[in-house]
Design a protein around this motif. Structure first.
Motif, short mmCIF file in Angstrom:
data_model
loop_
_atom_site.label_atom_id
_atom_site.label_comp_id
_atom_site.label_asym_id
_atom_site.label_seq_id
_atom_site.Cartn_x
_atom_site.Cartn_y
_atom_site.Cartn_z
N TRP A 24 0.81 -1.21 0.00
CA TRP A 24 0.00 0.00 0.00
C TRP A 24 0.84 1.26 0.00
CZ3 TRP A 24 1.40 2.67 4.24
CH2 TRP A 24 1.83 1.95 5.37
N TRP A 25 2.13 1.12 0.32
CA TRP A 25 3.01 2.29 0.34
C TRP A 25 3.14 2.89 -1.06
CZ3 TRP A 25 7.45 4.78 -1.13
CH2 TRP A 25 7.99 5.70 -0.24
N ALA A 26 3.08 2.06 -2.09
CA ALA A 26 3.24 2.56 -3.46
C ALA A 26 2.07 3.46 -3.84
CB ALA A 26 3.34 1.38 -4.43
N GLY A 27 0.84 2.99 -3.61
CA GLY A 27 -0.32 3.80 -3.94
C GLY A 27 -0.42 5.05 -3.11
N LEU A 28 -0.08 4.95 -1.82
CA LEU A 28 -0.14 6.12 -0.94
C LEU A 28 0.87 7.17 -1.36
CD1 LEU A 28 -1.49 7.24 1.63
CD2 LEU A 28 0.40 6.24 2.94
N SER A 29 2.08 6.73 -1.68
CA SER A 29 3.10 7.67 -2.13
C SER A 29 2.73 8.32 -3.45
CB SER A 29 4.45 6.94 -2.27
OG SER A 29 5.42 7.78 -2.87
N ALA A 30 2.20 7.52 -4.38
CA ALA A 30 1.83 8.05 -5.69
C ALA A 30 0.70 9.07 -5.58
CB ALA A 30 1.42 6.91 -6.62
N ALA A 31 -0.23 8.83 -4.65
CA ALA A 31 -1.38 9.73 -4.51
C ALA A 31 -1.03 11.00 -3.75
CB ALA A 31 -2.53 9.00 -3.81
N LEU A 32 -0.21 10.88 -2.71
CA LEU A 32 0.07 12.03 -1.85
C LEU A 32 1.32 12.81 -2.27
CD1 LEU A 32 -0.77 10.58 1.70
CD2 LEU A 32 -2.23 11.87 0.13
N VAL A 33 2.37 12.09 -2.61
CA VAL A 33 3.61 12.77 -3.00
C VAL A 33 3.53 13.23 -4.45
CG1 VAL A 33 6.12 12.54 -3.22
CG2 VAL A 33 4.92 11.42 -1.33
N TYR A 89 -0.92 21.60 -7.01
CA TYR A 89 -0.44 20.39 -6.35
C TYR A 89 -0.06 19.30 -7.36
CZ TYR A 89 -0.74 16.10 -3.56
OH TYR A 89 -0.47 14.90 -2.97
N THR A 90 -0.81 19.18 -8.43
CA THR A 90 -0.58 18.11 -9.40
C THR A 90 0.22 18.58 -10.63
OG1 THR A 90 -2.75 18.57 -10.38
CG2 THR A 90 -2.61 16.79 -8.74
N LEU A 91 0.87 19.72 -10.53
CA LEU A 91 1.72 20.18 -11.64
C LEU A 91 2.91 19.25 -11.77
CD1 LEU A 91 2.60 22.20 -13.78
CD2 LEU A 91 3.63 23.58 -11.97
N CYS A 92 3.07 18.64 -12.93
CA CYS A 92 4.18 17.75 -13.20
C CYS A 92 4.76 18.09 -14.57
CB CYS A 92 3.75 16.28 -13.13
SG CYS A 92 2.44 15.83 -14.30
#
Length: 214
Positions: A24-33, A89-92
């Motif tokens: 779950w760390w992968a999805g949490l990091s992808a969503a928040l970071v 926040y989602t600027l990439c």
């Protein structure tokens, strides 16, 4: 562009589980970071129990390029405080490349937000899938790490086409990258951005002064 996120997210999810972190760390990091390249670096920092100060400094050095993106990102077209906050926040890199091109100059704020939301979902979804299905990926599969390089190559080619014959700009970008590579090899990305921005400002000032002298 979203499809290009799939192999990157899958590779990130696989790396998370191979590093001993819970799936779950992968999805949490992808969503928040939602930091792309920084998230790959973050895995090593977390597994090595790096101090928070070191993590914060690394995040700043890797993502400081977003400061330069904000100079020309069309945030003024996005309506509402909540919409502007999420867009910021989602600027990439990919969202910036798509929304600042010639064809995107007429895009409304809603389309920009939908684009960023879909990219966000592509990244979080593929990262979670990679963590859950990582054990099913054969060890002989190679080339997943090259997807990021290929993606940025395509973005660079599209940016050059949108310049419409403005050769000095890509030449200035190339010279800035080469100068940063030889003068500041440890901080190449930040140095290249600073040199490129300084060059653009100098050219702008020089071009603006020419009519007044004439």
């Amino acid at each position: 562009m979203g499809l290009a996120f799939l192999p990157l997210g899958l590779a990130f999810g696989v790396l998370v589980t191979q590093s001993g972190l819970p799936w779950w760390w992968a999805g949490l990091s992808a969503a928040l970071v939602f930091g792309g390249s920084f998230e790959f670096l973050l895995i090593g920092l977390v597994t090595a129990a790096a101090p928070l100060a070191a993590i914060a400094l690394s995040a700043f050095m890797v993502n400081v390029r977003h400061v330069f993106y904000a100079l020309s990102f069309p945030l003024h077209r996005v309506n509402g405080r909540l919409g502007k906050a999420y867009s910021t926040y989602t600027l990439c890199d990919e969202a910036y490349a798509l929304t600042t091109g010639g064809q995107a100059r007429s895009w409304p704020g809603r389309r920009i937000l939908w684009l960023q939301l879909l990219l966000h979902l592509y990244w979080a979804g593929s990262s979670t899938a990679g963590a859950l299905l990582g054990s099913l990926v054969p060890d002989g599969v190679t080339g997943l790490d090259f997807a990021l390089t290929a993606l940025f190559t395509v973005l660079a080619l599209d940016a050059v086409r949108n310049l419409r014959g403005d050769l000095p700009t890509p030449a200035l970008a190339l010279l800035s990258a080469l100068a940063a590579r030889f003068l500041f090899p440890g901080q190449m990305l930040l140095a290249a951005f600073v040199l490129f921005t300084a060059g653009l400002l100098a050219r702008h000032l020089a071009t603006r002064r020419r009519p007044s002298r004439a």
